[in-house]
Design an enzyme around this catalytic site. Structure first.
Site, PDB file in Angstrom:
ATOM      1  N   ASP A  62       1.028  -1.227   0.005  1.00  0.00           N
ATOM      2  CA  ASP A  62      -0.019  -0.011   0.046  1.00  0.00           C
ATOM      3  C   ASP A  62       0.870   1.380  -0.056  1.00  0.00           C
ATOM      4  OD1 ASP A  62      -2.545   1.601   0.411  1.00  0.00           O
ATOM      5  OD2 ASP A  62      -1.660   2.090   2.589  1.00  0.00           O
ATOM      6  N   GLU A  94       1.539  -0.592  -5.074  1.00  0.00           N
ATOM      7  CA  GLU A  94       0.477   0.442  -5.281  1.00  0.00           C
ATOM      8  C   GLU A  94       1.080   1.705  -5.640  1.00  0.00           C
ATOM      9  OE1 GLU A  94      -1.761   3.715  -4.536  1.00  0.00           O
ATOM     10  OE2 GLU A  94      -1.481   2.920  -2.348  1.00  0.00           O
ATOM     11  N   ASP A 146     -10.829   2.074  -3.451  1.00  0.00           N
ATOM     12  CA  ASP A 146     -10.976   3.494  -3.176  1.00  0.00           C
ATOM     13  C   ASP A 146     -11.752   4.317  -4.457  1.00  0.00           C
ATOM     14  OD1 ASP A 146      -9.563   3.689  -0.589  1.00  0.00           O
ATOM     15  OD2 ASP A 146      -7.926   3.940  -1.652  1.00  0.00           O
TER      16      ASP A 146
END
Length: 491
Positions: free
Chosen positions: A291, A338, A391
């Site tokens: 992440d 990411e 998201d």
């Protein structure tokens, strides 16, 4: 991952009769669906115990599993719960997750199961705890929080406890021994069930992609027990916290509030905490999405007490000092970076130096022909293409809310017009891209609008509640996805 495809669906979004998705038969049935659909990967969100806002990215432990995901029917089959207790725990299957109700009802049920533990299983729990060094501190942290009315560790009345002073902890280990054993048992159940689910999925040729949040919560067992790894003052409070500057998602930026790492101290320690963290994740997942990868190059540092993330500044991250350690220690792990957000050439250079595939999100692609997320601009096959992430809105929701110019360009690029045709064309676009892996949200295959959105970044409440309807992962849909997957040569 060569020329393969997968589906993004959080475990908590699975259908089921007990108010939230679990690691039981519904999870195994979804793995079966993925196999029938020709998918090689199931991507999930973090599976740790959630904290503020019920977000899987605000966990109270980077090592522990979420007790809410435990399969109650498995506990019944072990003789730890009765059929009547399961009936009382049932909730409307198609309702959004009601976390408040779950927090009130689930722990008493798990404690009831714990009270019926046999001697054989109690020994299995002790053996499990002995092999999991993190578990003792996590269970003590949870027991102490219960004792202190769920107060954050930095608000506990005993300063020695706040400092994690070993001499101060010992009497509490004795006084709270039963509660500590309960939390250890809950983790034993979680990891036993996860192992069974992973074995089932892997046996079908389906791998699980997990998610490693970049930061951990201030009120967590991790920060409490290993304070030297974080930038905290003597009281345990951070002077600066994590976030991101204004971007696509928020004009004010996002003020996450997580404590920042003391990278100098971590490097001096050989990044031992990160090694243990990734080792734990490698036992849960076949691949790991890192992440907020850009924070490894530079991260956004915001003064504690700031009203918005706008007040922050960029600080230098650990770079290859850390990534080199992780890739050398765990060469068998497949990582996904990411690499979204405000990127610089240095971020791309770091990802390339680490040899990690990045992410291409189609919902971000339709600004102009030069957009890097458009498939014809992929400079390398070594990337992962997504319709959207957790998201983002769903494909239909994105189309409904996109600017007119964005929608018009998407229709020209995709050769389709109208929301349903664009949804289908977006899936074909991803499947046909050169990316080595294509992942779509399950909601995009189900043709759901914004009602299926999982998270709105920068919005504190109302997220992480969507659940898939029972029967939605139908045989007919699996056949349709398989044909699409095979048409584009993904295996």
């Amino acid at each position: 991952m060569e020329r393969s495809a997968g589906i993004l669906l959080p475990v908590f979004s699975l259908p089921g009769p007990y108010g939230i998705g679990s690691l039981g038969r519904e999870a195994r049935a979804f793995a079966d669906f993925l196999h029938d659909a020709g998918q090689k990967w199931w991507q999930v969100l973090p599976v740790g115990p959630t904290g503020a806002g019920n977000s899987p990215y605000t966990s109270v432990s980077t090592f522990a599993g979420n007790p809410l995901l435990i399969d109650l029917e498995d506990l019944r089959d072990r003789g730890l719960l009765t059929e009547g207790e399961l009936s009382a725990a049932r909730a409307p299957e198609r309702a959004a997750i009601d976390y408040a109700a779950l927090y009130e009802s689930r722990e008493p049920l798990l404690r009831q199961a714990f009270s019926r533990l046999s001697g054989t299983e109690a020994q299995a729990v002790r053996d499990f705890a002995a092999a999991a060094p993190w578990l003792g501190e996590y269970a003590l942290y949870r027991a102490l929080k219960t004792h202190f009315d769920e107060a954050a560790w930095y608000d506990w009345p005993d300063k020695a406890l706040r400092r994690h002073d070993p001499a101060a902890l010992e009497p509490w280990r004795t006084a709270l021994a039963e509660d500590i054993a309960f939390h250890q048992t809950v983790q034993f159940w979680f990891f036993s069930q996860w192992r069974a689910l992973k074995d089932h999925a892997n046996g079908l040729g389906v791998g699980i992609i997990g998610d490693l949040p970049i930061y951990v919560s201030l009120d967590s067992a991790d920060v409490w027990s290993e304070r030297k790894a974080f930038l905290l003052d003597e009281t345990g409070r951070p002077s600066r916290v994590a976030g991101v500057p204004p971007d696509y998602f928020s004009a004010e930026g996002q003020l996450w509030g997580n404590p920042l790492y003391d990278w100098a101290a971590m490097k001096a320690d050989g990044f031992g905490w990160w090694i243990r963290r990734v080792e734990g994740a490698s036992r849960l997942f076949d691949a790991i999405r890192i992440d907020h990868f850009r924070a490894f190059e530079r991260y956004w540092s915001v003064p504690a007490g700031a009203e918005t993330a706008k007040e922050g500044q960029w600080e230098k991250g650990p770079g290859m000092d850390l990534l080199g350690v992780l890739t050398n220690w765990f060469p068998h792990i497949t990582y996904i970076a990411e690499d979204l957000g405000l990127l610089t050439p240095e971020v791309h250079q770091l990802r390339q130096a680490a040899g990690l595939p990045g992410m291409k999100v189609l919902e971000f692609a339709f600004s102009d022909p030069g957009n890097a997320y458009l498939p014809h601009n992929y400079a390398s096959r070594r990337c992962v293409c997504y319709t959207g992430t957790h998201d983002n809105d769903t494909a239909l929701g994105w189309y409904d809310h996109a600017a007119e110019s964005e929608r018009a360009f998407a229709e020209r690029y995709l050769g389709a017009s109208g929301r349903e045709n664009v949804r289908r064309a977006l899936l074909r676009c991803g499947m046909g891209s050169t990316a080595e892996l294509f992942v779509a949200q399950m909601q995009d295959y189900l043709a759901l609008g914004s009602e299926g959105r999982i998270n709105v970044p920068g919005v504190a409440d109302g997220n992480w509640r969507w659940r898939m309807a029972p029967g939605a992962a139908a045989v007919e849909l699996a056949a349709e996805i398989r044909v699409l997957t095979e048409t584009y040569g993904r295996r």
